[in-house]
Design a protein around this motif. Structure first.
Motif, PDB file in Angstrom:
ATOM      1  N   GLN B  98       0.826  -1.207   0.000  1.00  0.00           N
ATOM      2  CA  GLN B  98       0.000   0.000   0.000  1.00  0.00           C
ATOM      3  C   GLN B  98       0.869   1.269   0.000  1.00  0.00           C
ATOM      4  O   GLN B  98       0.402   2.356   0.326  1.00  0.00           O
ATOM      5  CB  GLN B  98      -0.988  -0.007   1.184  1.00  0.00           C
ATOM      6  CG  GLN B  98      -1.928  -1.226   1.186  1.00  0.00           C
ATOM      7  CD  GLN B  98      -3.220  -1.000   0.398  1.00  0.00           C
ATOM      8  OE1 GLN B  98      -3.908  -0.019   0.569  1.00  0.00           O
ATOM      9  NE2 GLN B  98      -3.537  -1.947  -0.469  1.00  0.00           N
ATOM     10  N   ASP B  99       2.133   1.131  -0.359  1.00  0.00           N
ATOM     11  CA  ASP B  99       3.053   2.271  -0.425  1.00  0.00           C
ATOM     12  C   ASP B  99       2.922   2.980  -1.769  1.00  0.00           C
ATOM     13  O   ASP B  99       2.599   2.348  -2.781  1.00  0.00           O
ATOM     14  CB  ASP B  99       4.512   1.792  -0.286  1.00  0.00           C
ATOM     15  CG  ASP B  99       4.853   1.416   1.151  1.00  0.00           C
ATOM     16  OD1 ASP B  99       4.114   1.844   2.061  1.00  0.00           O
ATOM     17  OD2 ASP B  99       5.848   0.692   1.350  1.00  0.00           O
ATOM     18  N   PRO B 100       3.232   4.295  -1.796  1.00  0.00           N
ATOM     19  CA  PRO B 100       3.144   5.034  -3.058  1.00  0.00           C
ATOM     20  C   PRO B 100       4.054   4.453  -4.138  1.00  0.00           C
ATOM     21  O   PRO B 100       5.191   4.039  -3.846  1.00  0.00           O
ATOM     22  CB  PRO B 100       3.611   6.442  -2.676  1.00  0.00           C
ATOM     23  CG  PRO B 100       3.385   6.541  -1.212  1.00  0.00           C
ATOM     24  CD  PRO B 100       3.587   5.153  -0.657  1.00  0.00           C
ATOM     25  N   ILE B 101       3.564   4.459  -5.385  1.00  0.00           N
ATOM     26  CA  ILE B 101       4.320   3.917  -6.520  1.00  0.00           C
ATOM     27  C   ILE B 101       5.643   4.666  -6.689  1.00  0.00           C
ATOM     28  O   ILE B 101       6.654   4.098  -7.082  1.00  0.00           O
ATOM     29  CB  ILE B 101       3.480   4.046  -7.822  1.00  0.00           C
ATOM     30  CG1 ILE B 101       2.171   3.277  -7.700  1.00  0.00           C
ATOM     31  CG2 ILE B 101       4.263   3.561  -9.037  1.00  0.00           C
ATOM     32  CD1 ILE B 101       2.300   1.808  -7.435  1.00  0.00           C
ATOM     33  N   ARG B 102       5.607   5.941  -6.370  1.00  0.00           N
ATOM     34  CA  ARG B 102       6.812   6.747  -6.591  1.00  0.00           C
ATOM     35  C   ARG B 102       7.979   6.284  -5.712  1.00  0.00           C
ATOM     36  O   ARG B 102       9.144   6.549  -6.020  1.00  0.00           O
ATOM     37  CB  ARG B 102       6.488   8.222  -6.299  1.00  0.00           C
ATOM     38  CG  ARG B 102       7.487   9.143  -6.916  1.00  0.00           C
ATOM     39  CD  ARG B 102       6.977  10.552  -7.106  1.00  0.00           C
ATOM     40  NE  ARG B 102       8.033  11.347  -7.719  1.00  0.00           N
ATOM     41  CZ  ARG B 102       8.554  12.429  -7.166  1.00  0.00           C
ATOM     42  NH1 ARG B 102       8.113  12.868  -6.010  1.00  0.00           N
ATOM     43  NH2 ARG B 102       9.519  13.071  -7.797  1.00  0.00           N
ATOM     44  N   ASP B 103       7.694   5.587  -4.608  1.00  0.00           N
ATOM     45  CA  ASP B 103       8.767   5.109  -3.733  1.00  0.00           C
ATOM     46  C   ASP B 103       9.497   3.891  -4.300  1.00  0.00           C
ATOM     47  O   ASP B 103      10.482   3.436  -3.721  1.00  0.00           O
ATOM     48  CB  ASP B 103       8.198   4.692  -2.368  1.00  0.00           C
ATOM     49  CG  ASP B 103       7.649   5.879  -1.593  1.00  0.00           C
ATOM     50  OD1 ASP B 103       7.826   7.020  -2.076  1.00  0.00           O
ATOM     51  OD2 ASP B 103       7.032   5.663  -0.535  1.00  0.00           O
ATOM     52  N   PHE B 104       9.017   3.343  -5.391  1.00  0.00           N
ATOM     53  CA  PHE B 104       9.597   2.101  -5.898  1.00  0.00           C
ATOM     54  C   PHE B 104      10.836   2.366  -6.743  1.00  0.00           C
ATOM     55  O   PHE B 104      11.047   3.485  -7.221  1.00  0.00           O
ATOM     56  CB  PHE B 104       8.555   1.325  -6.715  1.00  0.00           C
ATOM     57  CG  PHE B 104       7.566   0.585  -5.852  1.00  0.00           C
ATOM     58  CD1 PHE B 104       7.652  -0.795  -5.717  1.00  0.00           C
ATOM     59  CD2 PHE B 104       6.587   1.264  -5.144  1.00  0.00           C
ATOM     60  CE1 PHE B 104       6.769  -1.480  -4.902  1.00  0.00           C
ATOM     61  CE2 PHE B 104       5.699   0.584  -4.330  1.00  0.00           C
ATOM     62  CZ  PHE B 104       5.787  -0.784  -4.202  1.00  0.00           C
ATOM     63  N   ASP B 105      11.647   1.306  -6.912  1.00  0.00           N
ATOM     64  CA  ASP B 105      12.824   1.413  -7.778  1.00  0.00           C
ATOM     65  C   ASP B 105      12.425   1.265  -9.245  1.00  0.00           C
ATOM     66  O   ASP B 105      12.980   1.927 -10.102  1.00  0.00           O
ATOM     67  CB  ASP B 105      13.845   0.327  -7.401  1.00  0.00           C
ATOM     68  CG  ASP B 105      14.360   0.506  -5.987  1.00  0.00           C
ATOM     69  OD1 ASP B 105      14.995   1.530  -5.725  1.00  0.00           O
ATOM     70  OD2 ASP B 105      14.075  -0.362  -5.131  1.00  0.00           O
ATOM     71  N   PHE B 106      11.487   0.341  -9.502  1.00  0.00           N
ATOM     72  CA  PHE B 106      11.045   0.100 -10.876  1.00  0.00           C
ATOM     73  C   PHE B 106       9.519   0.097 -10.944  1.00  0.00           C
ATOM     74  O   PHE B 106       8.857  -0.447 -10.062  1.00  0.00           O
ATOM     75  CB  PHE B 106      11.514  -1.267 -11.376  1.00  0.00           C
ATOM     76  CG  PHE B 106      12.967  -1.337 -11.742  1.00  0.00           C
ATOM     77  CD1 PHE B 106      13.390  -1.063 -13.036  1.00  0.00           C
ATOM     78  CD2 PHE B 106      13.918  -1.694 -10.778  1.00  0.00           C
ATOM     79  CE1 PHE B 106      14.733  -1.133 -13.369  1.00  0.00           C
ATOM     80  CE2 PHE B 106      15.266  -1.767 -11.116  1.00  0.00           C
ATOM     81  CZ  PHE B 106      15.670  -1.486 -12.413  1.00  0.00           C
ATOM     82  N   LEU B 107       9.018   0.689 -12.007  1.00  0.00           N
ATOM     83  CA  LEU B 107       7.602   0.537 -12.346  1.00  0.00           C
ATOM     84  C   LEU B 107       7.566  -0.160 -13.702  1.00  0.00           C
ATOM     85  O   LEU B 107       7.994   0.418 -14.708  1.00  0.00           O
ATOM     86  CB  LEU B 107       6.907   1.911 -12.421  1.00  0.00           C
ATOM     87  CG  LEU B 107       5.531   1.978 -13.098  1.00  0.00           C
ATOM     88  CD1 LEU B 107       4.512   1.087 -12.404  1.00  0.00           C
ATOM     89  CD2 LEU B 107       5.016   3.427 -13.134  1.00  0.00           C
ATOM     90  N   GLY B 108       7.118  -1.412 -13.730  1.00  0.00           N
ATOM     91  CA  GLY B 108       7.039  -2.181 -14.974  1.00  0.00           C
ATOM     92  C   GLY B 108       5.607  -2.133 -15.481  1.00  0.00           C
ATOM     93  O   GLY B 108       4.676  -2.399 -14.724  1.00  0.00           O
ATOM     94  N   ILE B 109       5.430  -1.751 -16.736  1.00  0.00           N
ATOM     95  CA  ILE B 109       4.077  -1.656 -17.282  1.00  0.00           C
ATOM     96  C   ILE B 109       3.949  -2.615 -18.448  1.00  0.00           C
ATOM     97  O   ILE B 109       4.733  -2.569 -19.390  1.00  0.00           O
ATOM     98  CB  ILE B 109       3.765  -0.212 -17.737  1.00  0.00           C
ATOM     99  CG1 ILE B 109       3.943   0.752 -16.555  1.00  0.00           C
ATOM    100  CG2 ILE B 109       2.351  -0.114 -18.310  1.00  0.00           C
ATOM    101  CD1 ILE B 109       3.660   2.212 -16.881  1.00  0.00           C
TER     102      ILE B 109
END
Lengths: 233, 620
Positions: B98-109
């Motif tokens: 439930q953490d913000p997406i912006r805190d991630f290292d990678f966003l895979g789409i």
């Protein structure tokens, strides 16, 4: 044999609705290996019946579903496996053996008890007063819009027991298929005289028990009078 | 108990709040303090669509098998939640933590269809990640795209830092290792992207420069730096028996569109239909062994409690051990009371026997995909199915008690004439005739033959023989659908035939995105800002806004759709090497125009080039 399963539902999973809970249980039951009975035909399904649908957003200390089995011995050994198939927030509390002729869970339900927690300070401060007013009134009318017009109901007849304690509301009410009382309707009846109305997120509902009626017409928990095979201590 | 990103107040107001709570069975929780890389995998559509997708489950399983990585999921919030998040400035969050997406290292789409492009912008927008890759810093995740639409990534290139070209199982480990090393060394984001470009299959759009001719076509496409590769070669899994497979798939709380177990039996297709993109992208053909599939099926059934199982591949009838596999599944599933959902199989005695065993003949229907109304046009598209095949199959099925037939066609194929369109009605009529001749009146039990013909509009796709073909105009499409209907109404048995057709406007946009170049990005951005979103959904698709966006950006739609393309045109996707050569595709394009059929991979190798991977089942 017929098996009655008692379970509780807390936390985020309260947002999983009744039909999705049924689908969840079908899979969990299958994965647990319980010898469940299936219907015949091209798309066999489990003979599974839930007692009383729980509204989205409501938690519960005591829910029930019935299951028809193909075997009758050693069923308690599936208690832990079924618990392992549960998600966070769901706990299997007990297995009870039903006689073949027992009414299914849904048909048995006559009452339910609830505990309501309020987010609203004003509601908390008025609670004791409103419960006393409710108790001393001869009738508290509630109106429900239906397809055929507005339906009037005396809440006093639907509520069997009610009290306030530590700013929380406790009550037991009709939950039969013909007369199920929704907690929201009672809250409206309680607080209308004080000019207070609520949105569904202003309070938090926990169902504490679901009841049937025994031979003496007393409300008893749905497991009452049946052989307990295993339960969580 | 996990704490949710959304308040009770919001969750009680929105539809299907269970989409946003995570915590499903088999979803993976890890301690974020004990891991190095946080990856969030996104399917840019609603939860129930995204949760039906096998690819994400495979990668989720793979990433979470890495001890240093925690992979979570995110899907497009529905419009009700979208509006609340915009209004209340709530950042988009991953389901597990439930953490913000912006805190991630990678966003895979994952890019499964072109009509999801505005939803990519929604995801970035709600996450507060700059939508243009060149505006991002180390405060933003690395945004990486993959999946079939990544094979022409150009229309959305400026929204992505990286694209992964090919099957995800092979190079992600190398990418994560590089990321860990570069972050530890305080390498700049630009340097990291440069390093990433040397990993096989990784395309870094910002490192390439495109110049255009006066007519708008591409003059050159080249790397900006010397050590950046000029072409990016597709990655494939060499051995499907030795790779990741999600034996404990995440079980959605709400009913997913595909609420069943999926057994992927093979990748690639021997058929070589000239319109089919998947048939080329997933070459060469690789099968999973019967033994592997038996084990997977048993484990999946045990681990999930699912009530239904299905097979996944491009052409299940071509799986070499299909009979053994189906007989095994019928046995296993009968004992465990699991339904088998059959893929569309070539209709023959065996498949009819199988269908008879697992489904109710009265309720099920036969499916044929002739794709075109005449043999001539079927030869153009290299669709091997003949009228004789269809009538023989239908005859067998009618004898077996079936009386429902579904037929799929395409309108707007190259060289199509009015005869081909009329041929659709004629073929339907022949099938009805076959029924009346096969099943005498006294045996029909009051049942009628029901034929359903559906047409879609042909959209030329990159990496197909028909990538050179002009697409029809909307007016032509509409006229052809009308002519198809007339053609059906002219038939003697027209009352047994039902006709469905798709909308034209979505097809036009899909055609633009499919063969689009970098200039399209501005239109997508403009359309999103105008309010376009969930374009794959009829109820939210706003064609007028899209047309306005093209106009405002001064981009011609016809340039991408109806324009004739020369044999030697440089396509936006030419820098990607899928193993199948452009030379082969061009030869196939000429064969198409000459109405010449090419044999399938099993009969005779056509020299497409995929043999270069060295693992194709039928490759020399």
């Amino acid at each position: 044999m017929k098996l009655r399963i008692r379970f509780s539902k807390f936390g985020p999973i309260k947002y999983v609705g009744h039909l999705d809970m049924m689908r969840f249980f079908q899979k969990a039951i299958k994965a647990s290996g319980i010898p469940v009975k299936y219907t015949e035909g091209f798309s066999p399904h489990q003979v599974l019946s839930f007692a009383a649908p729980l509204g989205v957003g409501t938690e519960s200390e005591s829910e029930y579903c019935d299951l028809e089995l193909t075997e009758s011995t050693g069923i308690e050994t599936y208690f832990e496996p079924l618990n392992r198939e549960m998600c966070d927030g769901l706990t299997i509390l007990g297995f009870y053996e039903l006689p073949e002729k027992a009414k299914n869970a849904m048909a048995s339900v006559q009452g339910a008890s609830y505990r309501i927690l309020f987010n609203d300070e004003k509601a908390i401060s008025l609670l004791t007063d409103s419960v006393n007013t409710f108790k001393s009134s001869d009738s508290v009318l509630s109106y429900k819009e239906t397809k055929t017009g507005t339906k009037e109901r005396n809440l006093k007849e639907a509520v069997y027991d009610i009290y306030a304690q530590d700013g929380e509301l406790y009550f037991t009410c009709d939950a039969s298929s013909g007369g199920n009382l929704k907690p929201a309707a009672l809250l409206e009846g309680l607080f209308k005289p004080y000019g207070l109305s609520f949105q569904p997120w202003d309070y938090h509902i926990i169902r504490t028990e679901v009841f049937a009626r025994n031979e003496k017409e007393e409300l008893v928990p749905l497991y009452d009078g049946f052989k307990e095979l295993v339960s969580r201590s | 108990m996990r704490k949710l990103a959304l308040s009770d107040e919001i969750l009680m107001q929105i539809e299907k709040s269970a989409r946003y709570i995570g915590g499903e069975k088999n979803s993976v929780m890890k301690d974020k303090n004990l891991i190095d890389v946080r990856f969030v995998m996104c399917f840019p559509d609603l939860y129930e669509i995204g949760m039906s997708h096998l690819g994400i489950q495979i990668l989720y399983d793979m990433f979470n098998s890495f001890e240093d990585t925690w992979c979570e999921r995110v899907y497009s919030p529905g419009m009700d939640l979208h509006n609340i998040m915009k209004e209340q400035h709530i950042p988009l969050f991953a389901l597990e933590s439930q953490d913000p997406i912006r805190d991630f290292d990678f966003l895979g789409i994952t890019l499964q269809y072109e009509m999801c492009y505005t939803n990519i912008l929604q995801i970035l927008d709600l996450s507060n990640i700059p939508i243009h890759a060149n505006k991002r810093t180390w405060d933003d995740p690395i945004v990486i795209g993959g999946g079939p639409c990544a094979y022409n990534p150009e229309p959305i290139a400026e929204f992505f830092d990286l694209f992964y070209i090919g099957e995800g199982e092979t190079q992600y480990r190398a990418l994560l290792d590089l990321y860990k090393k570069d972050r530890a060394n305080n390498t700049s984001r630009e340097e990291f992207l440069l390093h990433a470009s040397s990993i096989p299959g990784i395309y870094v759009p910002s490192l390439y420069e495109v110049t255009y001719k006066e007519d708008g076509t591409i003059e050159s496409f080249s790397p900006k730096f010397e050590n950046v590769p000029a072409t990016v070669r597709k990655e494939i899994v060499p051995d499907l028996n030795d790779t990741y497979y999600p034996l404990k798939p995440v079980m959605p709380f709400i009913k997913a569109t595909q609420d069943r177990l999926v057994l992927e039996i093979m990748r690639g297709c021997i058929r070589g239909c000239r319109f089919c993109q998947a048939g080329q992208l997933y070459r060469p053909i690789r099968e999973r062994s019967l033994e592997t599939l038996k084990k997977y099926a048993r484990d999946l059934i045990r681990n999930t409690g699912h009530e239904e199982i299905c097979l996944s591949s491009l052409s299940s009838s071509d799986y070499t051990e299909l009979q053994e596999l189906l007989l095994f599944l019928i046995d296993e599933c009968d004992a465990k009371k699991i339904n088998i959902s059959l893929p569309s199989l070539r209709i023959d005695q065996f498949s009819l026997d199988v269908m008879n065993k697992v489904q109710d003949v009265k309720k099920s229907s036969l499916t044929f995909a002739p794709e075109a109304g005449t043999q001539r046009l079927r030869n153009v598209i290299n669709k091997g199915l003949t009228e004789e095949d269809i009538l023989n199959g239908a005859h067998l099925a009618f004898e077996g008690g079936w009386n429902k037939v579904k037929l799929y066609f395409m309108l707007g194929l190259p060289t199509e004439t009015i005869d081909d369109i009329k041929g659709i009605g004629k073929l339907c009529n022949e099938i009805a005739k076959e029924y009346f001749e096969t099943v005498p009146k006294e045996k029909r039990n009051g049942q009628k033959i029901q034929i359903t013909a559906s047409t879609s509009f042909f959209i030329p796709k990159p990496f197909t023989a028909l990538q050179w073909a002009p697409m029809n105009t909307e007016e032509e499409f509409r006229e052809k659908a009308y002519q198809t209907r007339l053609g059906i109404m002219e038939q003697l048995n027209q009352r047994s035939i039902k006709y469905n057709w798709h909308d034209t406007d979505v097809s036009v946009l899909e055609g633009i995105f499919a063969r689009g170049d970098r200039k399209i990005a501005a239109v997508i951005e403009d359309a999103y800002k105008k309010g376009c979103i969930f374009d794959a959904w009829n109820e939210t698709f706003q064609y007028d806004l899209w047309k306005q966006a093209f106009e405002d950006c001064n981009i011609s739609m016809a340039f991408y759709t109806t324009r004739h393309r020369a044999d030697d045109e440089v396509f936006p996707w030419d820098f990607i090497d899928i193993g199948v050569s452009k030379k082969f595709l061009l030869r196939e394009w000429h064969n198409a125009l000459a109405e010449k059929v090419s044999a399938n991979c099993r009969k005779q190798c056509q020299g497409c080039g995929a043999a270069g991977y060295g693992v194709g089942l039928y490759c020399p």
